[in-house]
Each structure stands twice: as structure tokens, then as C-alpha cells.
Write a protein that holds these residues in place. Structure first.
Motif, mmCIF file in Angstrom:
data_model
loop_
_atom_site.group_PDB
_atom_site.id
_atom_site.type_symbol
_atom_site.label_atom_id
_atom_site.label_comp_id
_atom_site.label_asym_id
_atom_site.label_seq_id
_atom_site.Cartn_x
_atom_site.Cartn_y
_atom_site.Cartn_z
ATOM 1 N N ALA A 90 0.837 -1.209 0.000
ATOM 2 C CA ALA A 90 0.000 0.000 0.000
ATOM 3 C C ALA A 90 0.871 1.258 0.000
ATOM 4 C CB ALA A 90 -0.935 -0.011 1.210
ATOM 5 N N TYR A 91 1.956 1.229 0.745
ATOM 6 C CA TYR A 91 2.879 2.363 0.791
ATOM 7 C C TYR A 91 3.494 2.603 -0.584
ATOM 8 C CZ TYR A 91 6.912 5.164 2.276
ATOM 9 O OH TYR A 91 7.866 6.147 2.405
ATOM 10 N N LEU A 92 3.986 1.539 -1.205
ATOM 11 C CA LEU A 92 4.622 1.671 -2.516
ATOM 12 C C LEU A 92 3.641 2.115 -3.592
ATOM 13 C CD1 LEU A 92 7.041 -1.387 -2.627
ATOM 14 C CD2 LEU A 92 7.612 1.019 -2.242
ATOM 15 N N ALA A 93 2.384 1.788 -3.434
ATOM 16 C CA ALA A 93 1.365 2.209 -4.408
ATOM 17 C C ALA A 93 1.212 3.733 -4.415
ATOM 18 C CB ALA A 93 0.030 1.540 -4.105
ATOM 19 N N GLU A 94 1.645 4.376 -3.333
ATOM 20 C CA GLU A 94 1.492 5.833 -3.196
ATOM 21 C C GLU A 94 2.753 6.614 -3.536
ATOM 22 O OE1 GLU A 94 -1.428 7.328 -2.515
ATOM 23 O OE2 GLU A 94 -2.313 5.320 -2.542
ATOM 24 N N ILE A 95 3.887 5.941 -3.597
ATOM 25 C CA ILE A 95 5.147 6.663 -3.807
ATOM 26 C C ILE A 95 5.971 6.009 -4.909
ATOM 27 C CG2 ILE A 95 5.239 7.481 -1.421
ATOM 28 C CD1 ILE A 95 7.716 5.161 -1.598
ATOM 29 N N ASP A 96 6.851 6.792 -5.516
ATOM 30 C CA ASP A 96 7.728 6.227 -6.541
ATOM 31 C C ASP A 96 9.119 6.866 -6.512
ATOM 32 O OD1 ASP A 96 7.182 8.726 -7.535
ATOM 33 O OD2 ASP A 96 6.437 8.030 -9.468
ATOM 34 N N TYR A 97 9.486 7.438 -5.391
ATOM 35 C CA TYR A 97 10.809 8.045 -5.264
ATOM 36 C C TYR A 97 11.769 7.061 -4.594
ATOM 37 C CZ TYR A 97 8.435 9.226 -0.885
ATOM 38 O OH TYR A 97 7.687 9.179 0.260
ATOM 39 N N PRO A 98 13.074 7.325 -4.681
ATOM 40 C CA PRO A 98 14.051 6.407 -4.094
ATOM 41 C C PRO A 98 13.845 6.229 -2.588
ATOM 42 C CG PRO A 98 15.127 7.952 -5.562
ATOM 43 C CD PRO A 98 13.710 8.436 -5.399
ATOM 44 N N LEU A 99 14.239 5.052 -2.100
ATOM 45 C CA LEU A 99 14.067 4.708 -0.696
ATOM 46 C C LEU A 99 15.400 4.322 -0.072
ATOM 47 C CD1 LEU A 99 10.972 2.344 -1.048
ATOM 48 C CD2 LEU A 99 10.965 4.746 -0.346
ATOM 49 N N ALA A 100 15.588 4.707 1.171
ATOM 50 C CA ALA A 100 16.699 4.220 1.984
ATOM 51 C C ALA A 100 16.085 3.265 2.991
ATOM 52 C CB ALA A 100 17.400 5.365 2.695
#
Length: 158
Positions: A90-100
Motif C-alpha cells: 500500500a505504501y509503494l502504491a502511493e510513492i515512486d521516489y528512491p528509498l533508503a
């Protein structure tokens, strides 16, 4: 946050400074052009780590001398609890920027014992067009961060 357990040192610190900045926003107005931004953060609490370890029967690793590669392999083969996977999807469905993807252990950043970067950190581009592929990358990074809590770091202290 995902789970009802505790937050680690880094996560607690980010939450504290974010709250402080919100409460004291008026004080920052005197510094024209200065903006302090806290990156959007998602934390899997200690409940998530504990559930992962228990689900995969990995408790014994704290009492073994397994090498880091063997530990990493065990964690990569393990299954993340579905409730965590659901929240991450669900989190990834809302964002598409790089992650640490990094640890925020309870003992890693204690007030008197700062062990910054003791555990692994993974940077993910998070730009694949397929959500399930991005989820697979994130789950792999989470597993490897979890695994790094069992790695041997004695050479750091030599």
C-alpha cells in the motif's frame, strides 16, 4: 508506522524533531529562506521484526556462530508476515521516489552509545513500472537489514 511495537533510535529521533519543528514553526520564520524538511518515513516497529523472526523460526541464530553469508541466505529464504507485506504494498502504491531502507534498532542509537550504521542500509531506486517488482526489491532489502542484526561486527571494534 507498521505495527504496534517500539520505534528504534533513528525513527524516534525523526519523530521527535518532526514534532518539535511543527510546534515551533513560528521560531523558524525569522530565518528567511531556511526550510527544514524531514523526509517521509515509514517504520516497521519491533513487532514486525519479532513477528518475522518467530514466523521463520530464526530465534536460534542469536545463539549460533553462523557466518554472515549463511545468515543472509536464511533471511532471504524467509517469509515476511503478510500483514507487513500488505502495508508495504500500500505504501509503494502511493510513492515512486528512491528509498533508503535501514535499521532503527532499540540499542543501535541509544543516548550514551551511538552505533550509527552498525547494521546494513540499502538504497532502492524504486522506479520499476511494476509495483510487485518494487515490492520484491523492498522485501529483499528489509530481510537483509534484519539479517544484518545477526552479523559479526567484531572487526569494527579492533
Amino acid at each position: 508506522k507498521i505495527g504496534t511495537g517500539s520505534l528504534g533510535g533513528k525513527a524516534r529521533g525523526l519523530a521527535f524533531i518532526s514534532t518539535l519543528l511543527q510546534k515551533k514553526a513560528a521560531r523558524l520564520e525569522r530565518f528567511e529562506g531556511v526550510r527544514i524538511l524531514i523526509p517521509q518515513t515509514l517504520v516497521i516497529t519491533t513487532e514486525g521484526f519479532d513477528a518475522f523472526i518467530e514466523k521463520n523460526n530464526l530465534e536460534y541464530l542469536s545463539k549460533t556462530d553462523a557466518d554472515d553469508a549463511a545468515v543472509a541466505q536464511l533471511f532471504l529464504q524467509a517469509t515476511v508476515p503478510e500483514w507487513i507485506t500488505t502495508h508495504l504494498r500500500a505504501y509503494l502504491a502511493e510513492i515512486d521516489y528512491p528509498l533508503a531502507v535501514r535499521s532503527s534498532g532499540l540499542l543501535e542509537d541509544a543516548q550514551l552509545n551511538a552505533y550509527a550504521d552498525l547494521y546494513s542500509t540499502y538504497i532502492l531506486p524504486n522506479d520499476h513500472s511494476n509495483l510487485e517488482q518494487r515490492l520484491a526489491h523492498l522485501l529483499t532489502a528489509v530481510k537483509l537489514v534484519y539479517a544484518s542484526t545477526y552479523y559479526h561486527y567484531s572487526e569494527i571494534f579492533l
